[in-house]
Design an enzyme around this catalytic site. Sequence first.
Site, PDB file in Angstrom:
ATOM      1  CG  LEU A 246     -15.018 -12.420  13.696  1.00 53.25           C
ATOM      2  CD1 LEU A 246     -14.674 -12.690  12.232  1.00 53.25           C
ATOM      3  CD2 LEU A 246     -13.834 -11.776  14.417  1.00 53.25           C
ATOM      4  CG  HIS A 247     -19.716  -7.537  17.419  1.00 57.05           C
ATOM      5  ND1 HIS A 247     -19.054  -8.284  18.352  1.00 57.05           N
ATOM      6  CD2 HIS A 247     -19.970  -6.349  18.003  1.00 57.05           C
ATOM      7  CE1 HIS A 247     -18.917  -7.587  19.450  1.00 57.05           C
ATOM      8  NE2 HIS A 247     -19.461  -6.400  19.278  1.00 57.05           N
ATOM      9  NE  ARG A 248     -14.944  -5.135  19.953  1.00 55.54           N
ATOM     10  CZ  ARG A 248     -15.897  -4.611  20.709  1.00 55.54           C
ATOM     11  NH1 ARG A 248     -16.445  -3.464  20.405  1.00 55.54           N
ATOM     12  NH2 ARG A 248     -16.294  -5.213  21.794  1.00 55.54           N
TER      13      ARG A 248
END
Length: 443
Positions: A246-248
């Site tokens: 997860l990085h957005r």
Amino acid sequence: MQHSEAGGMKILTVVGARPNFMKVAPIIAAVDKHNGRLVAGSPDRAGSQAETIRHILVHTGQHYDELMSGSFFNDLNLPKPDIHLGVGSGSHAAQTAEIMRKFEEVLIAEKPDVVVVVGDVNSTIACALVAAKISFDSDGSRPVIAHVEAGLRSFDRSMPEEVNRILTDHVSDLLFVTEESGLQNLRNEGVSADKIHFVGNTMIDSLLHFKEKAEASTILEKLALAREAGKNGGANSGSRYALLTLHRPSNVDNRDVFRNIIAGLEELATDCPIVFPVHPRTRQRIREFGFEFNLGGSAKKQNGNAPGSGNWRDGILLTDPLGYLDFLCLMKHAALVVTDSGGIQEETTILGIPCVTVRENTERPVTIERGTNTIAGTKSDAIRDAIRRQLGRNKDSGVPKNWDGRAGARIIDILVRSHYEKASYRPSLVPNAVPHEVRSSCS
Ligand code: UD1
């Protein structure tokens, strides 16, 4: 004016952020192969007049940590960048502007024939825009701009990457497309057909090339995980596991959205441990939000605190960002992948691993058509349901067209042909000079 001072075509390739590195490796390998064939005296596929390609690799420094950049150069056998702009982090405007300012100096000094940009990160649009507006001489000549991974659209302009994709495509002269939707999107936007080439996917070239090498990774043993996807304990008697990235900003910068996503993983965590290599932005948010990740946990039950496994927290293991080969190995053997990344949706498609995408849309619809990927959104219930569905699905997916490991070679063939065709009938760097026959023979 043909602007190469001496020798053959000069290609300048730009990388900046983590997802760029695996996309350029096959292009650089294809340049080396082209040059190797010429040295060996064998006839070149691109034409008898072909000369050695001079290649320059520019790293903007958008990603700069060893774990986000350096380790990828080792894993992918990439040459050290010839030029490093050292730009680093910043707001979108500051980062993009700084890359543009420094890249302009590089272009003026190097005067390449072609600038290759890949993907959709800030470095991609920054360098394409500089190349589109540079003027090497009084005729206004400039390099040909080639965009690798062109035409993808999420139709969600709140994503910075969508803005980068659209703008990059519309200032580029050669658009190298990875899937059918890319062709259609570009046609719908009025891009001239002779600029577009359906070459396949260079990121998949890398995956196919490094898949076997990734088997030598010891990451599964380190984390006491099973080597066989979908099995409850493989030959090494480790655990069946899921993989999470997860990085957005839209997912991790908002506390409630982030918490909903994690809550949607609770049921999965009671079934199998979740390995979570954490992006620096996400790590920062976890700290700020004070998240504890008490998911209920099979990891404790199955592994105890597995030796060398780091900080298992009741079903979820947070690790530092992983190198290319370790991550590929983890993906290959996972029972399921949950992600908000674009590239991972494609990699799981080729590997036949079920993928749940925690976004509202995807710019890579072929991954949905093949059935490996599903769009879950970011609500807990929807994520839980999508995970159940994907874990139960038939794993036979099939390979998207042209995802055959040859995209890098096709790109270099097209660049070589277009360079010499152009030189023979219109000796200038002015764009849009790629003859139609080039497209039809190579696409
Ligand atoms: C960028 C890309 C995104 C891609 C992602 C992969 C854009 C608009 N976004 O997002 O499309 O999926 O890379 O990671 O280009 N940081 C470090 N070390 C690094 C790099 C970044 O600590 O080496 C931290 C910094 O705090 C920085 C933050 O991560 O502010 C975000 O980095 P940035 O390059 O702005 O964007 P990404 O979120 O990584």
